[in-house]
Scaffold this motif. Structure first.
Motif, PDB file in Angstrom:
ATOM      1  N   ILE A  27      36.125  44.659  42.418  1.00  0.00           N
ATOM      2  CA  ILE A  27      36.858  44.759  43.691  1.00  0.00           C
ATOM      3  C   ILE A  27      37.302  43.377  44.162  1.00  0.00           C
ATOM      4  CG2 ILE A  27      36.603  45.310  46.148  1.00  0.00           C
ATOM      5  CD1 ILE A  27      34.929  47.734  45.281  1.00  0.00           C
ATOM      6  N   VAL A  28      36.411  42.396  44.086  1.00  0.00           N
ATOM      7  CA  VAL A  28      36.768  41.036  44.488  1.00  0.00           C
ATOM      8  C   VAL A  28      37.882  40.504  43.588  1.00  0.00           C
ATOM      9  CG1 VAL A  28      35.926  38.653  44.603  1.00  0.00           C
ATOM     10  CG2 VAL A  28      34.542  40.515  45.540  1.00  0.00           C
ATOM     11  N   LEU A  29      37.790  40.754  42.295  1.00  0.00           N
ATOM     12  CA  LEU A  29      38.807  40.310  41.360  1.00  0.00           C
ATOM     13  C   LEU A  29      40.160  40.961  41.683  1.00  0.00           C
ATOM     14  CD1 LEU A  29      39.446  38.659  38.819  1.00  0.00           C
ATOM     15  CD2 LEU A  29      38.865  40.677  37.485  1.00  0.00           C
ATOM     16  N   LEU A  30      40.161  42.247  41.987  1.00  0.00           N
ATOM     17  CA  LEU A  30      41.397  42.940  42.339  1.00  0.00           C
ATOM     18  C   LEU A  30      42.006  42.374  43.621  1.00  0.00           C
ATOM     19  CD1 LEU A  30      40.567  46.652  41.458  1.00  0.00           C
ATOM     20  CD2 LEU A  30      42.180  45.130  40.313  1.00  0.00           C
ATOM     21  N   ILE A  31      41.168  42.060  44.600  1.00  0.00           N
ATOM     22  CA  ILE A  31      41.659  41.485  45.857  1.00  0.00           C
ATOM     23  C   ILE A  31      42.281  40.119  45.604  1.00  0.00           C
ATOM     24  CG2 ILE A  31      40.925  40.557  48.101  1.00  0.00           C
ATOM     25  CD1 ILE A  31      38.922  42.895  48.242  1.00  0.00           C
ATOM     26  N   VAL A  32      41.603  39.302  44.795  1.00  0.00           N
ATOM     27  CA  VAL A  32      42.128  37.972  44.478  1.00  0.00           C
ATOM     28  C   VAL A  32      43.459  38.090  43.732  1.00  0.00           C
ATOM     29  CG1 VAL A  32      41.704  35.901  43.085  1.00  0.00           C
ATOM     30  CG2 VAL A  32      39.888  36.829  44.530  1.00  0.00           C
ATOM     31  N   LEU A  33      43.541  38.992  42.770  1.00  0.00           N
ATOM     32  CA  LEU A  33      44.785  39.187  42.029  1.00  0.00           C
ATOM     33  C   LEU A  33      45.900  39.678  42.943  1.00  0.00           C
ATOM     34  CD1 LEU A  33      43.530  40.750  38.669  1.00  0.00           C
ATOM     35  CD2 LEU A  33      44.490  38.474  39.041  1.00  0.00           C
ATOM     36  N   PHE A  34      45.576  40.584  43.857  1.00  0.00           N
ATOM     37  CA  PHE A  34      46.560  41.103  44.806  1.00  0.00           C
ATOM     38  C   PHE A  34      47.088  39.980  45.702  1.00  0.00           C
ATOM     39  CE2 PHE A  34      47.511  42.990  48.994  1.00  0.00           C
ATOM     40  CZ  PHE A  34      48.571  43.794  48.629  1.00  0.00           C
ATOM     41  N   LEU A  35      46.187  39.168  46.241  1.00  0.00           N
ATOM     42  CA  LEU A  35      46.601  38.057  47.098  1.00  0.00           C
ATOM     43  C   LEU A  35      47.402  37.020  46.305  1.00  0.00           C
ATOM     44  CD1 LEU A  35      43.404  37.555  49.283  1.00  0.00           C
ATOM     45  CD2 LEU A  35      45.560  38.636  49.943  1.00  0.00           C
ATOM     46  N   GLY A  36      47.022  36.813  45.056  1.00  0.00           N
ATOM     47  CA  GLY A  36      47.780  35.903  44.189  1.00  0.00           C
ATOM     48  C   GLY A  36      49.188  36.417  43.934  1.00  0.00           C
ATOM     49  N   ALA A  37      49.320  37.709  43.704  1.00  0.00           N
ATOM     50  CA  ALA A  37      50.640  38.307  43.477  1.00  0.00           C
ATOM     51  C   ALA A  37      51.520  38.172  44.713  1.00  0.00           C
ATOM     52  CB  ALA A  37      50.498  39.770  43.080  1.00  0.00           C
ATOM     53  N   ILE A  38      50.934  38.376  45.876  1.00  0.00           N
ATOM     54  CA  ILE A  38      51.694  38.224  47.119  1.00  0.00           C
ATOM     55  C   ILE A  38      52.140  36.772  47.275  1.00  0.00           C
ATOM     56  CG2 ILE A  38      51.501  38.234  49.648  1.00  0.00           C
ATOM     57  CD1 ILE A  38      49.775  40.742  49.377  1.00  0.00           C
ATOM     58  N   GLY A  39      51.244  35.836  46.984  1.00  0.00           N
ATOM     59  CA  GLY A  39      51.587  34.423  47.072  1.00  0.00           C
ATOM     60  C   GLY A  39      52.698  34.036  46.113  1.00  0.00           C
ATOM     61  N   VAL A  40      52.610  34.522  44.887  1.00  0.00           N
ATOM     62  CA  VAL A  40      53.648  34.235  43.899  1.00  0.00           C
ATOM     63  C   VAL A  40      54.977  34.823  44.357  1.00  0.00           C
ATOM     64  CG1 VAL A  40      54.432  34.786  41.560  1.00  0.00           C
ATOM     65  CG2 VAL A  40      52.112  33.962  41.933  1.00  0.00           C
ATOM     66  N   TYR A  41      54.959  36.053  44.864  1.00  0.00           N
ATOM     67  CA  TYR A  41      56.197  36.679  45.343  1.00  0.00           C
ATOM     68  C   TYR A  41      56.772  35.883  46.505  1.00  0.00           C
ATOM     69  CZ  TYR A  41      59.281  39.926  47.752  1.00  0.00           C
ATOM     70  OH  TYR A  41      60.346  40.494  48.380  1.00  0.00           O
ATOM     71  N   TYR A  42      55.935  35.544  47.471  1.00  0.00           N
ATOM     72  CA  TYR A  42      56.415  34.864  48.665  1.00  0.00           C
ATOM     73  C   TYR A  42      56.906  33.459  48.342  1.00  0.00           C
ATOM     74  CZ  TYR A  42      56.627  32.884  53.321  1.00  0.00           C
ATOM     75  OH  TYR A  42      57.057  32.271  54.460  1.00  0.00           O
ATOM     76  N   PHE A  43      56.050  32.648  47.737  1.00  0.00           N
ATOM     77  CA  PHE A  43      56.418  31.267  47.460  1.00  0.00           C
ATOM     78  C   PHE A  43      57.375  31.163  46.274  1.00  0.00           C
ATOM     79  CE2 PHE A  43      52.307  30.717  49.680  1.00  0.00           C
ATOM     80  CZ  PHE A  43      52.778  29.995  50.760  1.00  0.00           C
ATOM     81  N   GLY A  44      57.239  32.043  45.317  1.00  0.00           N
ATOM     82  CA  GLY A  44      58.119  32.019  44.145  1.00  0.00           C
ATOM     83  C   GLY A  44      59.557  32.302  44.499  1.00  0.00           C
ATOM     84  N   THR A  45      59.801  33.345  45.295  1.00  0.00           N
ATOM     85  CA  THR A  45      61.174  33.643  45.698  1.00  0.00           C
ATOM     86  C   THR A  45      61.732  32.533  46.556  1.00  0.00           C
ATOM     87  OG1 THR A  45      60.102  35.192  47.212  1.00  0.00           O
ATOM     88  CG2 THR A  45      61.652  36.119  45.690  1.00  0.00           C
TER      89      THR A  45
END
Length: 141
Positions: A8-26
């Protein structure tokens, strides 16, 4: 039970990482693309051609006048990164690519491209795009 907590912690970290990549990447990608395109147009002398084209077209010059008069504090977004996210969310990458291709190969006029965008965006979002375009074309910050 311990494995479930780690998962669960790993999934949360991956989810937050994906949001960060989407936000900062775009944001980073759109800013870089716009900066490179603007620099290329400036160095090749085509920016003056674009400016004169916009000024000679009554509809486009009207958009520029709207952008000049706009109150930027009331706009839904003020940067190319934010604009990119809104366009991707509301219009979609496929439709944006279709519009780009149509305008580039001459099968779609700029009026038709604007009409397609107006179907998916609010008036405030369109005004924000006009302000961003005005700043990019005329180098206003």
């Amino acid at each position: 039970m311990k494995i479930l907590k780690v998962l669960i912690v790993l999934l949360i970290v991956l989810f937050l990482g994906a949001i960060g990549v989407y936000y900062f990447g775009t944001n980073m990608a759109s800013e870089k693309i716009v900066d490179e395109a603007t620099e290329k147009l400036d160095t090749s002398g085509q920016m003056e051609n674009i400016q004169s084209y916009v000024e000679d077209d009554p509809e486009l010059s009207g958009y520029i006048e709207e952008a000049k008069a706009a109150d930027e504090s009331s706009l839904p977004f003020n940067s190319t990164g934010q604009a990119t996210r809104v366009l991707i969310q509301k219009v979609g990458l496929t439709e944006l690519n279709n519009i780009k291709s149509g305008v580039e190969n001459g099968t779609m006029s700029h009026q038709e491209a604007i009409q397609k965008l107006e179907q998916d965006l609010t008036e405030e979002e369109m005004l924000a795009l006009k302000v961003i375009a005005y700043k990019e074309i005329y180098g206003k910050q």
